[in-house]
Design an enzyme around this catalytic site. Structure first.
Site, PDB file in Angstrom:
ATOM      1  N   CYS A 428       0.852  -1.181   0.000  1.00  0.00           N
ATOM      2  CA  CYS A 428       0.000   0.000   0.000  1.00  0.00           C
ATOM      3  C   CYS A 428       0.884   1.226   0.000  1.00  0.00           C
ATOM      4  O   CYS A 428       2.110   1.111  -0.095  1.00  0.00           O
ATOM      5  CB  CYS A 428      -0.975   0.003   1.186  1.00  0.00           C
ATOM      6  SG  CYS A 428      -0.196   0.171   2.791  1.00  0.00           S
ATOM      7  N   HIS A 609      -4.613   6.466   8.278  1.00  0.00           N
ATOM      8  CA  HIS A 609      -3.217   6.644   8.669  1.00  0.00           C
ATOM      9  C   HIS A 609      -2.544   7.536   7.642  1.00  0.00           C
ATOM     10  O   HIS A 609      -3.103   7.846   6.595  1.00  0.00           O
ATOM     11  CB  HIS A 609      -2.495   5.297   8.759  1.00  0.00           C
ATOM     12  CG  HIS A 609      -2.582   4.468   7.519  1.00  0.00           C
ATOM     13  ND1 HIS A 609      -3.699   3.712   7.218  1.00  0.00           N
ATOM     14  CD2 HIS A 609      -1.714   4.260   6.499  1.00  0.00           C
ATOM     15  CE1 HIS A 609      -3.504   3.071   6.067  1.00  0.00           C
ATOM     16  NE2 HIS A 609      -2.311   3.402   5.609  1.00  0.00           N
TER      17      HIS A 609
END
Length: 691
Positions: A428, A609
């Site tokens: 990611c 995040h």
């Protein structure tokens, strides 16, 4: 080489920038479409040229019979109690400003934004201030956000509400005055200038040329900046003056898309032809125009038919002087007909039919001219439609149920590579949150299926080193991962928590590791799920960290109501900062991450995040868990649990992976939702570490 690389990236960065700007504008308009519809219905019914007309008993009825309500008519915008005028002058701009402020700095940002917008509205002296509200609302909220950063984390306990209320009050006071004296004259001039330009284009018959820009922009998801930044504000102002506007149909006309899909359904080949009839129903009746974008990306020449069809529809409305009374959103034929102005139905219906017919004829000609080549490409398995769907989702910046349906929810069927898969990497943007949870879920599936000898890890895409055998990424990031890992098998998923593609990966690895009947079974063997102790051991082998300091009871909260995604991210960031895990800059990095790829994981879980560039803002590893019983609208997905992440090194990964195991089990999620107190919720979250 650096200059060349920069030049190569520039178009993409400009496209993303325009797309983000348009998305922000759309984010202010779309939540308030219901108010536009209500206002459009009032306008269609009660203006002098409306269905009921100025002499209607309903319109002529005065509210003076009630001393509490005073005098006025439903359509009289010059009276304070009239409905049509005050709604467009005050209510709609204030709703837009509040929504924009809320997007920037939560509810208090929305309140301050509405106050500033009122200054623009009053200062503009009767000019409809949609553009002013779009600027004043977010700008005032941004000013409040910057001012409050000066004392962020320095207020004594018990004084937070006092300071927050007074700071917002003072900022609202000053921004309202500044908007009244300084911003209002500027926005009035800009609004009148844009209105004059559009009016000139309409009067000269040149407005159909707008389709040259609008139709390609739609395919690249760049149209929101034009549609919601120009057409909706100016069109609404035209409705107040003329009772209708054709600007609402420049972008929303369902005719061109319908003509394109019909041509593909008749003359197309392969997967495109097979899926076109279903896409036609979704686009024309449901108003989801994005379903036809992959067909254009697969065969770009078809954009010519869309442009010609769009321009024909606009020209039809110019000739018939027809239009809508409010935005048609979504762009369904039903929404178009409902919002059609009185006396405009012939022109509007013809604009849809003519635009569809023109697009159909031109696209049919292109399809027939290349049909032999297309059939050959389809026979060789190279029609590229699945890739076009993936590129469309990449252009959009997030997954789409409507687009995924065109390929059955999956991009391609996994094909076994020449070498045995031993290294699986979840990648990611940051490599510390969603990928870690996905790796944990797949690792558990491998254990349940009895697959051994496979190393499952998670990394940032930038850290991919060419050694992976199989790489799993979210759909929007697959192209980036392919550039780093060119020899690996790539699997795109819509979310990391419960993607059906995990079973395909398990089946692929089983086929590689078994012979004879086991290889021909074609399914995942039944096996008991890994026990909690086994899951804990697997996580410990990977990370070996101590979880006690990563998630504390003080970082677990339960809220009864609902909040926006931005408010949830703000609370998660504030909790992380309060624990000393991050600096104030981490919040902006969390928002930037969300703009790139959604952190929605599935099973009512989101894990916001920061981006990979925010490492300097992370001081220590920490997790926060907040349950919103009223739910959070996470860009179209419902979220109940928001897990904020800040990771330094690997010490947070063990607990994060265990949380992933919890949320991959729907029964466990139900138990988490039943917890009555933060203490109970904390105990359940930590229970995965018990033998």
């Amino acid at each position: 080489m650096s200059d060349t690389a920069t030049a190569a990236k520039a178009p993409g960065s400009v496209r993303v920038g325009v797309q983000k700007f348009g998305t922000f504008l759309s984010g202010m308009i779309m939540p308030n479409i219901a108010a536009f519809i209500a206002w459009g219905l009032l306008t269609a019914l009660f203006i002098p040229d409306g269905w009921l007309g100025s002499n209607s008993p309903i319109v002529a009825w005065q509210w003076a019979d009630s001393a509490m309500l005073g005098g006025g008519t439903l359509a009289d915008g010059t009276e304070a109690t009239g409905l049509v005028g005050p709604i467009i002058t005050f209510v709609l701009p204030l709703l837009i400003a509040f929504t924009g402020g809320n997007m920037v700095f939560g509810h208090r940002g929305g309140v301050v934004g509405a106050l500033a917008a009122l200054g623009v509205i009053i200062g503009a002296e009767g000019t409809v201030m949609f553009l002013g509200a779009m600027i004043a609302g977010p700008l005032a909220a941004w000013i409040l956000k910057q001012v409050e950063r000066l004392w962020e984390g320095k207020i004594r306990t018990g004084f937070e509400m006092l300071v927050n209320n007074f700071s917002a009050g003072f900022i609202g006071f000053f921004t309202a005055l500044a908007a009244f004296f300084w911003l209002a004259p500027v926005m009035k001039w800009v609004t009148e200038l844009l209105g004059g330009v559009v009016g000139w284009l309409v009067d000269t018959g040149l407005i159909p040329l707008a389709s040259i820009i609008v139709e390609p922009a739609k395919v690249l998801f760049l149209n929101n900046a034009i549609n919601h930044g120009v057409f909706t504000p100016i069109g609404s102002a035209q409705v107040e003056d003329m009772g209708r506007s054709l600007l609402f149909l420049v972008e929303a006309n369902p005719g061109p898309g319908a003509g394109l899909l019909l041509a593909i359904a008749v003359f197309g080949v392969g997967a495109a032809r097979a899926t076109a009839p279903g896409a036609l129903a979704i686009q024309f009746l449901g108003g989801i125009h994005e379903v036809y974008f992959p067909y254009v990306l697969a065969k770009p020449i078809l954009i010519v038919g869309l442009i010609a069809g769009g321009a024909s529809g606009v020209l039809t409305n110019v000739i018939f002087q027809s239009g809508l009374v409010a935005p048609a959103s979504p762009g369904s034929i039903f929404a178009v007909l409902v919002q059609t102005a009185p006396g405009s139905h012939l022109g509007v219906i013809l604009s849809v039919l003519i635009s569809g017919a023109v697009t159909f004829l031109i696209c049919a000609a292109f399809l027939l001219a290349s049909r032999k080549r297309d059939l050959a490409a389809d026979a060789a398995g190279g029609d590229g439609f699945a890739d076009a769907v993936a590129r469309t989702e990449a252009n959009k910046g997030k997954s789409s149920a409507a687009l995924s349906g065109l390929t059955g929810g999956a991009t391609t069927t996994l094909t076994a590579p020449a070498r045995t898969i031993e290294r699986v990497v979840f990648a990611c943007d940051a490599g510390m949150g969603s990928s870690a949870m996905g790796a944990s879920v797949l690792r558990n599936k491998f254990k349940a299926a009895g697959i051994e000898g496979v190393n499952v890890t998670n990394k940032a895409i930038a850290a991919l080193d060419g050694k992976a055998d199989l790489v799993v990424t979210q759909q929007q990031l697959t192209d980036r991962a392919k550039q780093r890992e060119q020899s690996a098998v790539h699997v795109s998923v819509d979310n990391f928590m419960n993607s059906p593609r995990y079973d395909e990966i398990v089946q692929l690895l089983l086929a590689q590791r078994t012979e004879g009947d086991a290889a021909d079974a074609g399914g995942v063997p039944e096996a008991a799920p890994a026990t909690r102790a086994e899951a804990r051991a697997a996580a410990a082998e990977t990370t070996g960290g101590d979880d006690d300091r990563v998630l504390s009871l003080g970082n677990v909260r339960i809220h009864e109501g609902a909040v926006s995604r931005e408010e949830a991210i703000r609370e998660a960031a504030d909790l992380l900062e309060a624990t000393g895990a991050v600096t104030g800059a981490y919040h902006d990095a969390m928002l930037a991450r969300e703009q790139t790829v959604s952190t929605f994981m599935g099973n009512e879980l989101a894990i916001p995040h920061g981006t990979n560039d925010a490492k300097d803002a992370v001081l220590a590893s920490a997790l926060t868990v907040i349950r919103y019983d009223g739910g959070v609208d996470w860009d179209g997905d419902r979220v109940t649990f928001v897990v904020g992440i800040a990771g330094r090194g690997d010490e947070h990964l063990s607990l994060l992976q265990n949380v992933a195991l919890l949320f991959s089990d729907e029964e466990q999620v139900a138990e988490l939702k039943k917890a009555q107190t933060p203490e109970e919720l904390f105990a359940l979250l930590r229970s995965v570490n018990e033998d």
